[in-house]
Design a protein around this motif. Structure first.
Motif, PDB file in Angstrom:
ATOM      1  N   LYS A  81       0.820  -1.213   0.000  1.00 18.31           N
ATOM      2  CA  LYS A  81       0.000   0.000   0.000  1.00 18.31           C
ATOM      3  C   LYS A  81       0.854   1.263   0.000  1.00 18.31           C
ATOM      4  O   LYS A  81       0.487   2.273  -0.593  1.00 18.31           O
ATOM      5  N   THR A  82       2.003   1.183   0.689  1.00 14.05           N
ATOM      6  CA  THR A  82       2.807   2.393   0.859  1.00 14.05           C
ATOM      7  C   THR A  82       3.250   2.984  -0.478  1.00 14.05           C
ATOM      8  O   THR A  82       3.207   4.201  -0.682  1.00 14.05           O
ATOM      9  N   HIS A  99       7.338   5.003   8.004  1.00 12.77           N
ATOM     10  CA  HIS A  99       6.888   5.459   6.691  1.00 12.77           C
ATOM     11  C   HIS A  99       7.825   6.513   6.142  1.00 12.77           C
ATOM     12  O   HIS A  99       8.148   6.523   4.960  1.00 12.77           O
ATOM     13  N   ASP A 137      -3.014   6.299   7.097  1.00 11.85           N
ATOM     14  CA  ASP A 137      -2.648   4.890   7.163  1.00 11.85           C
ATOM     15  C   ASP A 137      -3.383   4.230   8.320  1.00 11.85           C
ATOM     16  O   ASP A 137      -3.705   4.873   9.311  1.00 11.85           O
TER      17      ASP A 137
HETATM   18 MG    MG Z   1       1.649  -0.344   5.601  1.00 12.29          MG
END
Ligand code: MG
Ligand code: ADP
Length: 693
Positions: A299-300, A330, A394
């Motif tokens: 997803k990142t 992140h 997130d």
């Molecule tokens: Mg993630």
């Protein structure tokens, strides 16, 4: 403004007779602070007092209601002997038995010669009959003094059943007559009665059948609540569409460079999601999209592409994570991915202070900073963006619908991309995210090695430690998770510390411990030492702490796995198997294991599909627990129970479509009734943009 018709329901419980401040505090814990909360507090059982024999016919062991005449008192001679009251009818006699009676209560309640109705369990005592501490005593014997059936309510320590029963009954006496918001045909077809009658019926069960989620009264009430929730979400969704957003088409320049620099090819699912996101962002309306993908589905990277689209369009993009550690993680990931492009992302959490913080704030305000990663700190009042075009959230499941609405209100309505690794079953998706579009990453990046999952009893700890030793010998890294239960934080923490000490003795110098009580910096240091330092085994107390990415980690041990939800276990397990080593997940349980717990652990052992696990979890535990209530951000239903009543969801959804086609502004008597419904279930935030109507 809430219609005044509903005022009696929204009054505090202290307005009810017999409810003082201290009882009100307990009722608040049990159900809530207002009269309506008591109305939603449905019975969990029923006591049948309809057995009304003559004394001679009364069967010992049964709950009976007897019409008697008081014959005489035999006070106890000493502390150990009870006080007995002989009562009779024309067929025989029975003793009422009281231990430690207070003052002259008995003399007053049972004067000799008086007629009384007593209800309680009949017992034989030698050849005689007795009733110890009757549950109910009423004057006269005409039978009306003791109800044939009594609802039994879920309780709380310190609250007597009678107090709750009386308070709820008083609350029900205040029920207003409300205009009907349901479709008449639906009511007729289902045999449902009005809201008021249904609520009264739900509180007056005749038997077990009336307690089931399928009982008509309960179905009607559940349907009301689901309709309110679906209608509110539909209104919010429509509102979001109506407000013009801005087009962030970008020119693809940065995204093309990012794709060229990636060390891997995007999966088909990632491409599909990016196309959907790109389409939303390029359009004039505001994007409100959920990106749903199992742990490790990538997803990142998708988020980063979206953020670059905003920057290409001259706007800014922010990525918000639920915890400090995740934000830092992140930030590190994005920094790595962006390095070849010569672009930087800023980091803003509660820990950036003083000069660092003010420089970041300046950069955000004047637009020099295009990309920022952070925690809730990003949305404090003093954080001003020059032009925020996209917000990415997130681990969306930690943020509820309300918070989403609050975020939407911030700034110039930036596009919103929410991400969650929690696989949400379709039923819940409808409940929870009916206000959002959904993209799914249903494909894992190629080359992932499957994780072998094993289940074992904690009694085999020594073997587990030995196996962990072998994994460490072979150069692996190990997560060791101890559950942390809020109510018992102290003792759980102590357990984790004890585990840490035990493991540290076996593997000196290689074991670390992170827990929720540590300060952010300490946690980071520990995590970093595990990720690429001297530590090879990390004991962690909470799920959050292991929300981090350590590709070298290949063994996950989870203690008391039976206490986690399947979805949680699956997420935890997803923390290993990210590198190229074969990985193992060991689920330790505490014996004895209930049948359901055993089945759940088998399911997680045999299944690696997050979506299927979520469905199974829902089936095995019900919606409340699937995601862990607090984490789920689920609109809490007071009356509806899922999945038992899930069938109603789809009906409500269609019903809402019909309503909004036929009467989009909720006008006229039907609209009026529906607004009252929204207020009743406190979904009225959705009504505000509609105006007074
Ligand atoms: Mg993630
Ligand atoms: P999650 O969906 O759990 O947030 P991440 O975005 O953290 O997953 O990705 C997990 C890992 O997979 C990261 O190390 C990431 O670089 C890598 N990854 C992402 N997309 C791909 C892909 N298409 N092919 C190979 N690896 C990928």
């Amino acid at each position: 403004m809430r219609p005044s018709l509903l005022d009696p329901l929204f009054a505090e419980t202290t307005c009810l007779p017999g409810v003082g401040p201290s009882v009100a505090r307990l009722l608040e814990k049990l159900a809530g602070p207002r009269v309506a909360d008591l109305c939603w507090h449905l019975p969990s059982g029923v006591i049948d007092r309809s057995y009304r024999p003559k004394i001679a016919d009364a069967e010992p062991g049964r709950l009976a209601t007897l019409a008697v005449e008081v014959e005489g008192h035999r006070p106890s001679g000493n502390r150990r002997q009870p006080y007995r009251i002989r009562c009779r009818d024309e067929t025989g006699s029975i003793d009422l038995v009281f231990f430690h009676p207070k003052g002259d209560y008995l003399a007053k309640t049972f004067p000799v010669g008086a007629r009384r109705l007593v209800s309680g369990k009949v017992e034989s005592f030698g050849l005689a009959l007795q009733m110890v501490h009757p549950d109910r005593v009423a004057e006269g014997t005409d039978g009306s003094g003791v109800a044939e059936r009594e609802p039994v309510y879920p309780l709380l320590a310190g609250l007597a059943p009678r107090v709750v029963t009386k308070a709820v009954a008083a609350a029900l006496r205040r029920l207003p007559e409300l205009p009907e918001w349901q479709d008449r045909h639906l009511l007729a077809r289902r045999g449902w009665r009005s809201w008021r009658e249904s609520l009264q019926a739900a509180h007056a069960p005749h038997g077990e059948g009336d307690l089931s989620p399928e009982a008509p009264a309960r179905l009607r009430l559940a349907y009301d609540e689901l309709l309110a929730s679906q209608l509110a979400l539909a209104l919010v969704r429509r509102q979001q569409r109506r407000v013009p957003g801005r087009a962030l088409p970008g020119d693809d320049s940065l995204r093309r460079r990012l794709e060229a620099a990636l060390p891997f090819a995007l999966t088909g699912a990632q491409r599909r999601a990016l196309a959907e996101i790109g389409g939303d962002m390029a359009a004039e309306r505001r994007m409100v999209r959920l990106l749903q993908g199992d742990v490790g589905s990538g997803k990142t990277v998708v988020a980063l592409f979206a953020m670059l689209a905003a920057v290409e369009s001259g706007a800014q993009a922010a990525l918000m994570a639920p915890t400090e550690i995740l934000a830092r993680q992140h930030h590190a990931t994005l920094t790595g991915l962006l390095a070849p492009l010569g672009i930087e992302a800023a980091l803003l959490t509660g820990r950036e202070k003083g000069r660092t913080r003010s420089q970041i704030l300046e950069g955000l305000a004047d637009g020099r900073i295009g990309l920022v990663v952070g925690t809730h700190a990003l949305f404090q009042d003093d954080v001003v963006f020059r032009d925020l075009g996209l917000t990415v959230i997130d681990e969306q499941h930690r943020f509820g619908v309300d918070q989403r609405l609050a975020l939407a209100a911030k700034g110039r309505r930036p596009d919103l991309l929410a991400m969650t690794a929690t696989p949400i079953p379709r039923t819940l998706l409808l409940v929870q995210y009916a206000d959002m579009e959904v993209s799914r990453l249903d494909e894992k990046p190629a080359g992932r090695k499957p994780i072998e999952t094993r289940v074992a009893s904690t009694e085999r700890l020594a073997e587990v430690v030995a196996a962990v030793g072998r994994a460490l010998e072979a150069g692996g890294k190990v997560f060791w998770v101890c559950p942390l239960v809020e109510e018992k934080e102290e003792s759980e923490l102590a357990a984790a510390e004890a585990r840490y000490r035990l493991l540290a003795k076996h593997f000196p110098g290689r074991v670390g411990l992170v827990h929720g009580r540590m300060r952010g910096e300490e946690k980071d240091r520990m995590t970093a030492a595990f990720a690429d330092g001297p530590l090879d085994l990390l004991v962690a107390t909470t799920v959050i702490e292991v929300g981090i990415d350590v590709p070298a980690a290949n063994v996950m041990v989870i203690e008391q796995a039976e206490r986690f939800g399947l979805a949680q276990l699956h997420q935890l397990r997803g923390r290993v198997g990210r590198g190229d080593r074969a990985s193992t997940c060991l689920l330790l349980y505490q014996s004895p294991l209930s049948a359901v717990a055993r089945e759940r652990l088998q399911v997680i052992r045999d299944c690696d599909d997050g979506f299927r696990l979520a469905e199974e979890d829902l089936r095995l535990r019900g919606s409340g627990d699937t995601l862990g209530k607090k984490q789920s951000g689920m609109p809490a239903f007071r009356l509806a129970v899922l999945p038992e009543q899930a069938e109603l969801l789809a009906v409500a959804r269609d019903h809402v479509d019909l309503i909004l086609t036929r009467n989009p502004e909720l006008t006229g008597p039907e609209g009026e009734a529906l607004r009252i419904l929204l207020y009743l279930f406190e979904r009225d935030a959705a009504v505000r943009p509609l105006g007074a109507g």
